[in-house]
Design an enzyme around this catalytic site. Sequence first.
Site, PDB file in Angstrom:
ATOM      1  N   THR A   1     -11.565   7.039   3.444  1.00  0.00           N
ATOM      2  CA  THR A   1     -10.379   7.665   4.019  1.00  0.00           C
ATOM      3  C   THR A   1     -10.633   9.141   4.300  1.00  0.00           C
ATOM      4  O   THR A   1     -11.609   9.737   3.838  1.00  0.00           O
ATOM      5  CB  THR A   1      -9.171   7.538   3.072  1.00  0.00           C
ATOM      6  OG1 THR A   1      -9.365   8.408   1.938  1.00  0.00           O
ATOM      7  CG2 THR A   1      -8.988   6.112   2.591  1.00  0.00           C
TER       8      THR A   1
ATOM      9  N   GLU B   1     -10.636  11.001   1.086  1.00  0.00           N
ATOM     10  CA  GLU B   1     -11.861  10.729   0.344  1.00  0.00           C
ATOM     11  C   GLU B   1     -13.013  11.539   0.904  1.00  0.00           C
ATOM     12  O   GLU B   1     -13.800  12.131   0.151  1.00  0.00           O
ATOM     13  CB  GLU B   1     -12.180   9.238   0.416  1.00  0.00           C
ATOM     14  CG  GLU B   1     -13.434   8.836  -0.333  1.00  0.00           C
ATOM     15  CD  GLU B   1     -13.672   7.340  -0.309  1.00  0.00           C
ATOM     16  OE1 GLU B   1     -14.581   6.886  -1.035  1.00  0.00           O
ATOM     17  OE2 GLU B   1     -12.952   6.630   0.419  1.00  0.00           O
TER      18      GLU B   1
ATOM     19  N   LYS C   1      -2.159  21.004 -11.056  1.00  0.00           N
ATOM     20  CA  LYS C   1      -1.657  21.943 -12.063  1.00  0.00           C
ATOM     21  C   LYS C   1      -0.977  21.191 -13.202  1.00  0.00           C
ATOM     22  O   LYS C   1      -0.227  20.249 -12.970  1.00  0.00           O
ATOM     23  CB  LYS C   1      -0.685  22.929 -11.427  1.00  0.00           C
ATOM     24  CG  LYS C   1      -1.333  23.844 -10.397  1.00  0.00           C
ATOM     25  CD  LYS C   1      -0.334  24.821  -9.825  1.00  0.00           C
ATOM     26  CE  LYS C   1      -0.997  25.742  -8.798  1.00  0.00           C
ATOM     27  NZ  LYS C   1      -0.019  26.693  -8.210  1.00  0.00           N
TER      28      LYS C   1
ATOM     29  N   GLU D   1       0.854  -1.184   0.000  1.00  0.00           N
ATOM     30  CA  GLU D   1       0.000   0.000   0.000  1.00  0.00           C
ATOM     31  C   GLU D   1       0.892   1.236   0.000  1.00  0.00           C
ATOM     32  O   GLU D   1       1.704   1.424   0.919  1.00  0.00           O
ATOM     33  CB  GLU D   1      -0.930   0.025   1.211  1.00  0.00           C
ATOM     34  CG  GLU D   1      -1.849   1.236   1.210  1.00  0.00           C
ATOM     35  CD  GLU D   1      -2.814   1.268   2.387  1.00  0.00           C
ATOM     36  OE1 GLU D   1      -3.534   2.279   2.509  1.00  0.00           O
ATOM     37  OE2 GLU D   1      -2.842   0.303   3.170  1.00  0.00           O
TER      38      GLU D   1
ATOM     39  N   ASP E   1       4.992   5.113   3.427  1.00  0.00           N
ATOM     40  CA  ASP E   1       4.628   6.521   3.401  1.00  0.00           C
ATOM     41  C   ASP E   1       5.818   7.326   3.915  1.00  0.00           C
ATOM     42  O   ASP E   1       6.796   6.750   4.413  1.00  0.00           O
ATOM     43  CB  ASP E   1       3.388   6.783   4.274  1.00  0.00           C
ATOM     44  CG  ASP E   1       2.584   7.996   3.792  1.00  0.00           C
ATOM     45  OD1 ASP E   1       3.204   9.041   3.506  1.00  0.00           O
ATOM     46  OD2 ASP E   1       1.346   7.918   3.714  1.00  0.00           O
TER      47      ASP E   1
ATOM     48  N   ASP F   1      -1.558  12.119  -4.225  1.00  0.00           N
ATOM     49  CA  ASP F   1      -1.556  13.541  -4.555  1.00  0.00           C
ATOM     50  C   ASP F   1      -1.898  13.709  -6.038  1.00  0.00           C
ATOM     51  O   ASP F   1      -1.208  13.169  -6.902  1.00  0.00           O
ATOM     52  CB  ASP F   1      -0.181  14.128  -4.265  1.00  0.00           C
ATOM     53  CG  ASP F   1      -0.187  15.650  -4.256  1.00  0.00           C
ATOM     54  OD1 ASP F   1      -0.957  16.238  -5.044  1.00  0.00           O
ATOM     55  OD2 ASP F   1       0.577  16.244  -3.480  1.00  0.00           O
TER      56      ASP F   1
END
Length: 256
Positions: free
Chosen positions: A235, A238, A164, A85, A110, A160
């Site tokens: 999450t 979310e 842009k 994950e 992470d 993420d």
Amino acid sequence: MTSHPASPAALPDDVVPTQLGAPVPDDLHRERRIRSFHPRKGRMSDAQRAALARLWERYGLRVDGRSRIDLGELFGDPELPVLLEIGFGMGDATATMAAADPGTGILAVDVHTPGHGNLLRRIESDGLANVRLAEGDAVVLLRDQLAPASLAGLRIYFPDPWPKARHHKRRLLQPEFLELALSRLRSGATVHCATDWEPYAEQMLEVLSASPELENPYAGSDGGYAPRPEWRPVTKFERQGLDKGHVVHDLVFRRR
């Protein structure tokens, strides 16, 4: 477990106790490469800091690109299927999924230090034996430390979106990344992505559909998107997207 000379609560909020083997900046393994993330140390609660100090040595590993990880040894069960994950945030959804499926291991990576502390706290409080944490770059982890065909699945939830246009190259799910990830997935493994950013969902669908090594069981319905699995918890990111009126898309593909 080794004894530690100082209480973690006595440390400044932006300092992680390196003597504990906890996450630290990797000054020796830097690459000239566009990163899809920003390291985020952040402010930790006393409970998160204490969990990091007490449990990191048992459940955590630092991504250093130097040593191959034996997943069977890491989880204490060579037969346990292990999912990777990428980007677990505070780890609450990860802990919930792990508790609901104890027969599957989750290697969660992470760069958010408070999230590591919080997930470690959940591992302890929920009695989870099937979660391990990694701190660092998921690309380095996949490329240098995981063996080919060693993973039973890949989960990327609400990465993420880099909205842009000039930042789209920083999005994680690109053809080059997917090629690397697929080399570490065994046949039958599942790639499951979710995002609330419509343009990113379209890019994900395009990249995943273009791979001859993947098949989409939902190709004939809802534009190729999968229904939201009931077992995937909502999450934090979310929920924020839903509050803004965003539409959440799940993408589920299978490795041939």
